[in-house]
Scaffold this motif. Structure first.
Motif, PDB file in Angstrom:
ATOM      1  N   GLN A  44       0.805  -1.219   0.000  1.00 31.86           N
ATOM      2  CA  GLN A  44       0.000   0.000   0.000  1.00 31.86           C
ATOM      3  C   GLN A  44       0.838   1.268   0.000  1.00 31.86           C
ATOM      4  OE1 GLN A  44      -3.819   0.197   2.244  1.00 31.86           O
ATOM      5  NE2 GLN A  44      -2.756   1.719   3.491  1.00 31.86           N
ATOM      6  N   ALA A  45       1.813   1.367   0.891  1.00 38.91           N
ATOM      7  CA  ALA A  45       2.619   2.584   0.983  1.00 38.91           C
ATOM      8  C   ALA A  45       3.404   2.827  -0.305  1.00 38.91           C
ATOM      9  CB  ALA A  45       3.563   2.495   2.179  1.00 38.91           C
ATOM     10  N   GLY A  61      -9.129   3.750   8.000  1.00 36.73           N
ATOM     11  CA  GLY A  61      -8.337   3.340   9.162  1.00 36.73           C
ATOM     12  C   GLY A  61      -7.160   4.286   9.394  1.00 36.73           C
ATOM     13  N   THR A  62      -6.620   4.243  10.597  1.00 36.08           N
ATOM     14  CA  THR A  62      -5.555   5.175  10.976  1.00 36.08           C
ATOM     15  C   THR A  62      -4.357   5.082  10.041  1.00 36.08           C
ATOM     16  OG1 THR A  62      -6.213   5.014  13.304  1.00 36.08           O
ATOM     17  CG2 THR A  62      -4.031   5.885  12.844  1.00 36.08           C
ATOM     18  N   ASN A  63      -3.838   3.879   9.822  1.00 39.54           N
ATOM     19  CA  ASN A  63      -2.643   3.722   8.993  1.00 39.54           C
ATOM     20  C   ASN A  63      -2.886   4.189   7.562  1.00 39.54           C
ATOM     21  OD1 ASN A  63      -1.223   2.650  11.137  1.00 39.54           O
ATOM     22  ND2 ASN A  63      -1.637   0.534  10.589  1.00 39.54           N
ATOM     23  N   GLY A  64      -4.032   3.835   7.003  1.00 41.80           N
ATOM     24  CA  GLY A  64      -4.326   4.225   5.635  1.00 41.80           C
ATOM     25  C   GLY A  64      -4.412   5.729   5.464  1.00 41.80           C
ATOM     26  N   ILE A  66      -3.027   8.044   7.383  1.00 46.69           N
ATOM     27  CA  ILE A  66      -1.694   8.624   7.575  1.00 46.69           C
ATOM     28  C   ILE A  66      -0.846   8.449   6.327  1.00 46.69           C
ATOM     29  CG2 ILE A  66       0.481   8.336   8.831  1.00 46.69           C
ATOM     30  CD1 ILE A  66      -1.141   7.799  11.343  1.00 46.69           C
ATOM     31  N   GLU A  67      -0.888   7.268   5.724  1.00 46.27           N
ATOM     32  CA  GLU A  67      -0.092   7.023   4.527  1.00 46.27           C
ATOM     33  C   GLU A  67      -0.582   7.874   3.357  1.00 46.27           C
ATOM     34  OE1 GLU A  67      -0.296   2.829   3.996  1.00 46.27           O
ATOM     35  OE2 GLU A  67       1.210   2.385   5.522  1.00 46.27           O
ATOM     36  N   HIS A  70       0.535  11.387   4.033  1.00 49.59           N
ATOM     37  CA  HIS A  70       1.987  11.518   3.860  1.00 49.59           C
ATOM     38  C   HIS A  70       2.350  11.695   2.386  1.00 49.59           C
ATOM     39  CE1 HIS A  70       6.251  10.895   4.782  1.00 49.59           C
ATOM     40  NE2 HIS A  70       6.284  10.109   3.709  1.00 49.59           N
ATOM     41  N   GLN A  84     -12.826   4.758  12.374  1.00 50.76           N
ATOM     42  CA  GLN A  84     -12.843   5.066  10.945  1.00 50.76           C
ATOM     43  C   GLN A  84     -13.802   6.221  10.639  1.00 50.76           C
ATOM     44  OE1 GLN A  84     -13.856   1.304   9.167  1.00 50.76           O
ATOM     45  NE2 GLN A  84     -11.993   0.291   9.903  1.00 50.76           N
ATOM     46  N   HIS A  87     -12.041   9.518  11.388  1.00 53.26           N
ATOM     47  CA  HIS A  87     -11.051   9.887  10.383  1.00 53.26           C
ATOM     48  C   HIS A  87     -11.714  10.378   9.099  1.00 53.26           C
ATOM     49  CE1 HIS A  87      -8.336   6.776  12.542  1.00 53.26           C
ATOM     50  NE2 HIS A  87      -8.258   7.953  13.116  1.00 53.26           N
TER      51      HIS A  87
END
Length: 209
Positions: A44-45, A61-64, A66-67, A70, A84, A87
């Protein structure tokens, strides 16, 4: 995912001129459009880092988030549970995300949302601004993590930074004492009222006899 819901996504993705990468547990979906690649796992990243990526469609989701922030990629959010929704709502307020309701999504809504994110530059510009703010820090995430790891090692576990909650009794840590106090404040007046009513009823019964 029901076959009906999956058909909505595939029909919309197949109508786009862009290539679509879809992370899905079943790679053998029939009638897959030519422009859709479906894999059970995708980096994904690394994909979000590619300059040609137009939109990131995820559950928020948090990670998604943030990525995506970024790398400055606008989002289409479809929250399912928990944080979710928070966010997704934050992204809508900031103007870099559109949202859909998984339970009610239609083919028209999905297509319109994707095309809006792809063709309207304001969402990418807003996400680029959010990315600039997110990246503007004295140290990178990795350097920050390494600094604090070394700090804890240097100061032998850094006991002066340990949360006071670590030393609390278990009933205080889980706030059971506060819960008990609150229940007592609620239940005690009710019990007193019941006792008063019972006593008055007994007195009334005695007088009648």
């Amino acid at each position: 995912m029901s076959p009906e819901k999956r058909k909505i996504f595939l029909d919309v993705f197949g109508s786009l001129k862009q290539r679509v990468l879809w992370k899905f547990e079943n790679e053998s979906v029939p009638n897959l459009p030519a422009n859709v690649m479906m894999k059970s796992w995708l980096p994904q990243a690394d994909i979000l880092a590619h300059p040609n990526v137009k939109v990131f469609f995820g559950h928020g989701g948090t990670n998604g988030v943030i990525e995506a922030m970024h790398y400055g990629v606008p989002m289409l959010g479809m929250a399912i549970y928990s944080d979710q929704y928070h966010h997704v709502n934050q992204g809508k307020k900031a103007g870099y995300l559109l949202d859909l309701d998984y339970r009610k999504v239609t083919e028209e809504e999905l297509r319109e949302s994707l095309l809006e994110l792809i063709e309207n530059p304001k969402y990418r510009n807003n996400m680029k601004q959010a990315s600039k703010v997110f990246r503007d820090r004295p140290l990178s995430a990795m350097d920050t993590a390494m600094y604090w790891i070394n700090y804890v090692i240097e100061h032998q576990g850094a006991p002066h930074m340990v949360s006071a909650g670590v030393h609390l009794p278990w009933y205080q840590f889980y706030l059971l004492d506060i819960v008990a106090l609150g229940l007592g404040c609620i239940l005690l007046p009710i019990l007193l009222l019941l006792l008063i009513c019972r006593r008055r009823r007994a007195q009334k019964k005695t007088k009648q006899e």
